[in-house]
Design a protein around this motif. Structure first.
Motif, PDB file in Angstrom:
ATOM      1  N   ALA A 187      32.179  11.253  13.024  1.00  0.00           N
ATOM      2  CA  ALA A 187      32.363  10.204  14.027  1.00  0.00           C
ATOM      3  C   ALA A 187      31.127  10.049  14.912  1.00  0.00           C
ATOM      4  O   ALA A 187      30.875   8.960  15.437  1.00  0.00           O
ATOM      5  N   LEU A 188      30.358  11.131  15.066  1.00  0.00           N
ATOM      6  CA  LEU A 188      29.168  11.093  15.915  1.00  0.00           C
ATOM      7  C   LEU A 188      27.883  10.903  15.117  1.00  0.00           C
ATOM      8  O   LEU A 188      26.788  11.097  15.638  1.00  0.00           O
ATOM      9  N   GLY A 189      28.010  10.529  13.845  1.00  0.00           N
ATOM     10  CA  GLY A 189      26.832  10.172  13.071  1.00  0.00           C
ATOM     11  C   GLY A 189      26.219  11.292  12.270  1.00  0.00           C
ATOM     12  O   GLY A 189      25.131  11.108  11.690  1.00  0.00           O
ATOM     13  N   LEU A 190      26.857  12.459  12.209  1.00  0.00           N
ATOM     14  CA  LEU A 190      26.357  13.553  11.380  1.00  0.00           C
ATOM     15  C   LEU A 190      26.930  13.370   9.969  1.00  0.00           C
ATOM     16  O   LEU A 190      28.147  13.364   9.782  1.00  0.00           O
ATOM     17  N   ASP A 191      26.050  13.201   8.995  1.00  0.00           N
ATOM     18  CA  ASP A 191      26.478  13.016   7.615  1.00  0.00           C
ATOM     19  C   ASP A 191      26.803  14.388   7.031  1.00  0.00           C
ATOM     20  O   ASP A 191      25.992  15.018   6.368  1.00  0.00           O
TER      21      ASP A 191
END
Length: 465
Positions: free
Chosen positions: A208-212
């Motif tokens: 959700a916070l952009g960490l793949d």
């Protein structure tokens, strides 16, 4: 009439970036979509703590231009020296401008009413002399941006990195003890199952916070390593800070305890934070020669590696920044490095090449400040590229030849002594930031030396006599 040109400062340039209509519209749209009411304006201290202020979201127009105000003493956690004087500034010193980077905006997935920015620090416009509007040199995040940009300007290359953060969890109902002689929990899926509520929530929040998020495993009872895709080193550093914030949140939700301590117990694996780095010219990884078969490293890669190995001992103060860090290195047989060497997919080495295109630096631990570690690595790599430093042959199994680069220091004090005289490492941090880090960590060592520990009580107390 003579017109005097107004000097454009770096603070002015940051404000101009924040005035970009497309960027502002994007942030406003995300605020409206998520229903954000509050925004954290956050900076990261030298010890990796997140500090800042919360502001109602309706004040966004004012804050993206003027930021917030903060005293620079927070960068050193308001610590004082032996005489009681603040290590970063003084109570009489003026506050700094803390200005957000709009591209860092995020929304907390566990409370979408709250958003956040990562920020950089500047001297205010009214600062005396030429100081007005210049970056605050002890801001580690701002320093990494400047160091990386300078590295790219001089070499034409950028550093990309991926990191492997290990943390220790104490979860109700989960035993974290390993009985000697019984099968170990490394990669054991039954142990992962017991940690399922933890790792699923960490991965969910990370995405959700952009960490793949890409893969994870458990290596020791209660220890989790959850990784995400590599990226530009600046973004990777931000994401490590976010990962730690996520872990703390999940611990509160699960009624658990999470520890980033490098060596949490005598009989436990240490918590590392290996840095996997590569250098890129556009979209070409310069560590790889597509015409060479098998596991290999280009000459550019070897030069960079030579710089890393040359400055590894002095860099250890940054990579292992706590008193406890050195217990991880000293506990042999648990995959932590001690000798400064390198090898092709050799887990015993300080630098490992597990696959074409990247070098895995194993000295960083779970308490590392990623802005400092990446800045130091950039400086070491550039020195290797400039000097053409030979890393020597890779270590092979059974080789007993000592490394020409020596060993890692065995205590924080030894590491700080080496850090203090290494010019390349100092260039990576800048003189003021390097000096503050040295004073902050020297004071930490002094406090440790003055403390009476449980080991001393057991060794020299009534029962030990």
């Amino acid at each position: 009439m003579t017109i005097t040109a107004t000097r454009s400062t770096e603070l002015d340039q940051h404000r101009e970036l924040n005035a970009d209509e497309t960027a502002v519209k994007s942030v406003r749209a995300r605020i409206a979509e998520a229903g954000v009411e509050y925004v954290y304006y956050q900076i990261v201290t030298l010890t990796g703590r997140v500090v800042g202020k919360v502001v109602p979201a309706r004040h966004l127009p004012r804050n993206i231009e003027h930021g917030i105000q903060a005293h620079p003493g927070v960068v050193a956690d308001l610590q004082v020296d032996g005489s009681g004087a603040m290590l970063a500034g003084s109570p009489e010193r003026g506050e700094c401008v803390v200005l957000p980077d709009l591209d860092s905006f995020g929304v907390l997935p566990w409370d979408t009413r709250t958003g956040f920015f990562f920020c950089r620090m500047y001297e205010p416009d009214h600062a005396p002399g030429d100081d007005g509007g210049r970056p605050v040199p002890i801001d580690a995040r701002g320093n990494l941006r400047r160091v990386h940009a300078g590295f790219t300007a001089r070499t034409g290359l950028e550093m990309r990195s991926g990191i492997e953060p290990e943390v220790t969890w104490e979860v109700p109902g989960l035993s974290t003890e390993h009985v000697p002689g019984t099968p170990h929990t490394m990669y054991h899926l039954e142990h992962m199952e017991r940690l399922r509520p933890v790792y699923q929530k960490v991965i969910e929040y990370g995405r959700a916070l952009g960490l793949d998020m890409i893969e994870g495993n458990c290596e020791d009872p209660g220890q989790l390593e959850l990784n995400w895709m590599f990226d530009h080193a600046d973004r990777t550093a931000d994401r490590l800070i976010l990962h730690r914030q996520i872990c703390r949140r999940v611990a509160r939700e699960a009624g658990a305890t999470v520890s980033f301590m490098p060596k949490p117990a005598d009989d436990r694996f240490g918590n590392g934070c290996h840095h996997n780095i590569s250098l890129w010219d556009g979209e070409r990884n310069v560590f790889v020669d597509p015409d060479v078969p098998g596991l290999h490293l280009t000459q550019t890669g070897k030069d960079a590696l030579g710089g890393i190995l040359t400055h590894a001992a002095a860099s250890t103060a940054v990579m292992g920044p706590t008193v406890n860090s050195y217990k991880r290195y000293l506990h042999t047989g648990q995959f932590a490095p001690l000798e400064i060497n390198w090898g092709m997919d050799n887990k015993t080495c300080a630098v490992r090449m597990p696959a074409n295109g990247r070098l895995e630096i194993k000295s960083p631990d779970s308490m590392v400040n990623p802005y400092l570690s990446h800045a130091v690595l950039l400086a070491a790599v550039e020195d290797g590229l400039t000097q053409g430093i030979d890393p020597g042959l890779p270590r092979t199994t059974g080789t007993g030849v000592p490394s020409p680069f020596g060993s890692l220091p065995l205590t924080l004090k030894d590491a700080l002594d080496l850090f203090a005289v290494d010019q390349a490492v100092a260039r990576g941090l800048g003189s003021e930031l390097a000096d503050l880090f040295l004073r902050l960590k020297t004071r930490e060592w002094e406090r440790f030396c003055a403390s009476v520990t449980d080991w001393e009580r057991r060794m020299y107390g009534a029962e030990g006599c």
